[in-house]
Design an enzyme around this catalytic site. Structure first.
Site, PDB file in Angstrom:
ATOM      1  N   LYS A   1      91.358  58.515  -1.804  1.00  0.00           N
ATOM      2  CA  LYS A   1      91.867  58.275  -3.163  1.00  0.00           C
ATOM      3  C   LYS A   1      91.219  59.211  -4.167  1.00  0.00           C
ATOM      4  O   LYS A   1      91.436  59.097  -5.365  1.00  0.00           O
ATOM      5  CB  LYS A   1      91.594  56.830  -3.588  1.00  0.00           C
ATOM      6  CG  LYS A   1      92.268  55.792  -2.713  1.00  0.00           C
ATOM      7  CD  LYS A   1      91.894  54.392  -3.168  1.00  0.00           C
ATOM      8  CE  LYS A   1      92.317  53.349  -2.155  1.00  0.00           C
ATOM      9  NZ  LYS A   1      91.642  52.073  -2.367  1.00  0.00           N
TER      10      LYS A   1
ATOM     11  N   HIS B   1      72.574  70.186  13.453  1.00  0.00           N
ATOM     12  CA  HIS B   1      72.729  68.875  14.070  1.00  0.00           C
ATOM     13  C   HIS B   1      71.373  68.559  14.708  1.00  0.00           C
ATOM     14  O   HIS B   1      71.202  68.670  15.914  1.00  0.00           O
ATOM     15  CB  HIS B   1      73.842  68.949  15.126  1.00  0.00           C
ATOM     16  CG  HIS B   1      74.288  67.614  15.642  1.00  0.00           C
ATOM     17  ND1 HIS B   1      73.669  66.433  15.301  1.00  0.00           N
ATOM     18  CD2 HIS B   1      75.282  67.282  16.493  1.00  0.00           C
ATOM     19  CE1 HIS B   1      74.292  65.432  15.922  1.00  0.00           C
ATOM     20  NE2 HIS B   1      75.264  65.922  16.647  1.00  0.00           N
TER      21      HIS B   1
ATOM     22  N   ARG C   1      80.421  60.197  20.385  1.00  0.00           N
ATOM     23  CA  ARG C   1      79.100  60.090  20.994  1.00  0.00           C
ATOM     24  C   ARG C   1      78.005  59.888  19.955  1.00  0.00           C
ATOM     25  O   ARG C   1      77.210  58.955  20.045  1.00  0.00           O
ATOM     26  CB  ARG C   1      78.827  61.405  21.722  1.00  0.00           C
ATOM     27  CG  ARG C   1      78.052  61.349  22.973  1.00  0.00           C
ATOM     28  CD  ARG C   1      78.117  62.740  23.586  1.00  0.00           C
ATOM     29  NE  ARG C   1      79.361  63.378  23.150  1.00  0.00           N
ATOM     30  CZ  ARG C   1      80.506  63.267  23.803  1.00  0.00           C
ATOM     31  NH1 ARG C   1      80.549  62.629  24.926  1.00  0.00           N
ATOM     32  NH2 ARG C   1      81.597  63.828  23.330  1.00  0.00           N
ATOM     33  N   THR C   2      77.953  60.766  18.969  1.00  0.00           N
ATOM     34  CA  THR C   2      76.865  60.721  17.991  1.00  0.00           C
ATOM     35  C   THR C   2      76.904  59.403  17.232  1.00  0.00           C
ATOM     36  O   THR C   2      75.888  58.752  17.016  1.00  0.00           O
ATOM     37  CB  THR C   2      76.991  61.894  17.007  1.00  0.00           C
ATOM     38  OG1 THR C   2      77.086  63.094  17.765  1.00  0.00           O
ATOM     39  CG2 THR C   2      75.798  61.971  16.103  1.00  0.00           C
TER      40      THR C   2
ATOM     41  N   ARG D   1      77.369  62.289   8.704  1.00  0.00           N
ATOM     42  CA  ARG D   1      78.033  63.477   9.246  1.00  0.00           C
ATOM     43  C   ARG D   1      79.078  63.910   8.233  1.00  0.00           C
ATOM     44  O   ARG D   1      79.790  63.067   7.674  1.00  0.00           O
ATOM     45  CB  ARG D   1      78.702  63.158  10.572  1.00  0.00           C
ATOM     46  CG  ARG D   1      79.714  64.241  10.946  1.00  0.00           C
ATOM     47  CD  ARG D   1      80.133  64.210  12.357  1.00  0.00           C
ATOM     48  NE  ARG D   1      79.022  64.541  13.231  1.00  0.00           N
ATOM     49  CZ  ARG D   1      79.185  64.738  14.539  1.00  0.00           C
ATOM     50  NH1 ARG D   1      80.370  64.637  15.085  1.00  0.00           N
ATOM     51  NH2 ARG D   1      78.153  65.019  15.295  1.00  0.00           N
TER      52      ARG D   1
END
Lengths: 204, 311
Positions: B87, B137, B59-60, B109
């Site tokens: 890596k 958030h 969603r975000t 995020r």
């Protein structure tokens, strides 16, 4: 920095200008059949509201004259007697501007209200002062995001000469003024004795 | 108040109440834009935005990407899986490499709390926090408060109860800061094991009785049980959690008033919220999602057009 201001259009003169602009609209848009008037937020909308009042009075007068003529079918403009008020809208161009990064003060947005389709319409964009033409450029872009009008015209109350940065010129204007870059033209709608136009000059 | 004072949005505490109102006011206009036949404006056509998702999101991520596209920004997406992170590249190196490709803004995020804050000390471009661990958030809190304002007229004086896993929830923390700044009252409700110790210090009520919280509140914001963040067991079983803390039609019918139901998604249907409540008329869950795009447009627009960015 001091400023001095000078009234360049008195309230009585401004009333005459509004009447003349209404007549020009009536003449070039017979019956207003497919015409919409769209004011640019925020100050073009103040101008449009005032113009609408004058136009409304003129149209009521017109239906009176036609009633006197009697047979409505051969009276009136271009053989069509019926004159409706054109629909009005408000358009905000903030998100379409190209100069927000060049300003010291950020711009704040206003509401866009276009409760009709623009498809095939004759649109008259209405703003108070035309200076560089950048607002109108943004207005055209914003307008085309709502549909494909048949024709777009521009009406401004004050056209400032010598500093037009785009090939944009008004189809209808109230007055033309010659100004310097350090001057501002302000239309004040809420003066005690009626609306007036002021030229403000910054010294220093 | 016409501009944001911070160049980044890391925490809701970066914003004053007036700045939150400015975001809402701007989002009102963008909500009108995204309901037009042509849903975009050219404001950020000169801006490139990188969406860096070091943690999974549907969603975000979609919401930010749509917001960016509707502002005409150029968008590049990055997700940790299948990238050089596996890596062994460090966060700063990854972001510096992306910025070297002339990116103007970063939306990030990250599974670790404070990752965005850390990044602001090392790179010189606006950063929007799209969720950092169990910390904050901010855009979710803004869209939640915006949805309450839209549904109830204002946030001031409203009683909002937040249910569920408060301990692992960045949404809860951002919501508390945002709602308190706007003058709402907040109560938290969940199992004692999922309630952070000392949370009352933030000026919120705490209870572990669902009935009490529901009778008190105007709005119930129900959070997901974040099983992926729980290394130990905080309650005996999901079934027991649902019996004690799940919100269903029966519980809501027992209290004699209409409560607005919110959920930041994704819903565990039948765990914290029953399907009949989630899909009912009192739920504004899908309005929250719609408002999310408008809110994120407003945040990106206001950060990208701050006058301080003038060279």
């Amino acid at each position: 920095m001091s400023t001095e201001s000078r009234v360049i259009v008195q309230p009585t003169h401004l009333t005459l200008i509004l009447q003349r602009l209404s007549e020009e609209l009536l003449e070039r848009h017979p019956g207003f059949h497919n015409t919409v008037l769209i004011g640019l937020q925020p100050r073009g909308v103040f101008f449009l509201n005032r113009l609408t009042t004058v136009l409304q009075a003129r149209i009521s007068g017109l239906s009176g004259e036609m009633a006197v003529v009697g047979d409505a079918s051969d009276a009136g403009l271009n053989g069509d007697a019926h004159v409706n008020m054109p629909a009005q809208g408000a358009l905000d161009v903030t998100f379409y501007r190209d100069d927000f990064r060049h300003r010291t003060e950020p711009l704040s947005a206003h509401a866009t209200q276009l409760p009709f389709s623009l498809e095939g319409k004759k649109v008259v964009l209405v703003d108070d002062v035309l200076f560089t033409g950048r607002t109108i450029r943004a207005g055209l872009d914003a307008l085309l995001d709502f549909g494909r009008p048949n024709r777009v015209e521009l009406m401004v109350l004050v056209s400032r000469r010598f500093r037009q940065e785009f090939p944009i010129h008004p189809d209808y204007y109230g007055i033309e003024v010659n100004t310097h870059d350090d001057e501002r033209v302000r239309v004040c709608w809420d003066e005690p004795d009626g609306a007036q136009i002021t030229l403000i000059k910054s010294n220093g | 108040m016409k501009a944001l004072s911070h160049p980044n949005l890391i925490s809701i505490r970066d914003l004053s109440a007036q700045e939150i109102e400015l975001v809402f006011f701007t989002a009102d206009h963008f909500k009108e834009v995204i309901n037009r036949p042509i849903k975009k404006v050219p404001s950020l056509r000169d801006t490139t935005i990188a969406n860096l998702f070091f943690e999974s999101s549907t969603r975000t991520r979609l919401s930010f990407e749509l917001a960016e596209k509707r502002l005409s920004a150029d968008v590049v997406n990055f997700s940790a899986s299948g990238s050089s992170v596996s890596k062994g590249e460090t966060l700063i190196d990854t972001v510096r490499n992306i910025l070297a490709m002339k990116v103007d803004m970063v939306v990030m995020r990250h599974p670790d709390a404070g990752a965005c804050q850390f990044l602001t000390r090392h790179i010189d471009c606006p950063i929007v926090n799209a969720g950092d661990g169990a910390h904050e958030h901010p855009t979710q809190a803004l869209l939640d408060a915006f949805s309450i304002r839209e549904k109830m007229g204002s946030v001031q004086g409203k009683r909002v109860a937040i249910f569920g896993d408060i301990l692992h929830s960045r949404v809860a923390l951002s919501n508390i800061f945002c709602l308190k700044a706007l003058g709402a009252e907040v109560m938290l409700c969940g199992p004692a094991t999922l309630m952070p110790r000392g949370i009352e210090e933030l000026g919120v009520g705490v209870t572990n009785k669902v009935r009490e919280a529901l009778e008190w509140c105007d709005v119930a914001n129900v959070l997901r049980i974040q099983l992926e963040r729980q290394q130990t067991r905080y309650f005996p079983s999901l079934r027991e959690y649902t019996r004690e803390f799940g919100i269903n039609r029966k519980v809501l019918d027992e209290i004699k008033k209409e409560i607005v139901i919110m959920h930041p998604g994704p819903i565990n249907r039948g765990v914290e919220l029953s399907s009949d409540v989630a899909d009912s008329g009192r739920s504004i869950i899908l309005q929250q999602v719609e408002n999310g795009v408008a809110i994120r447009m407003a945040v990106l627009y206001l950060l990208a057009t701050r006058p301080q960015l003038i060279e």
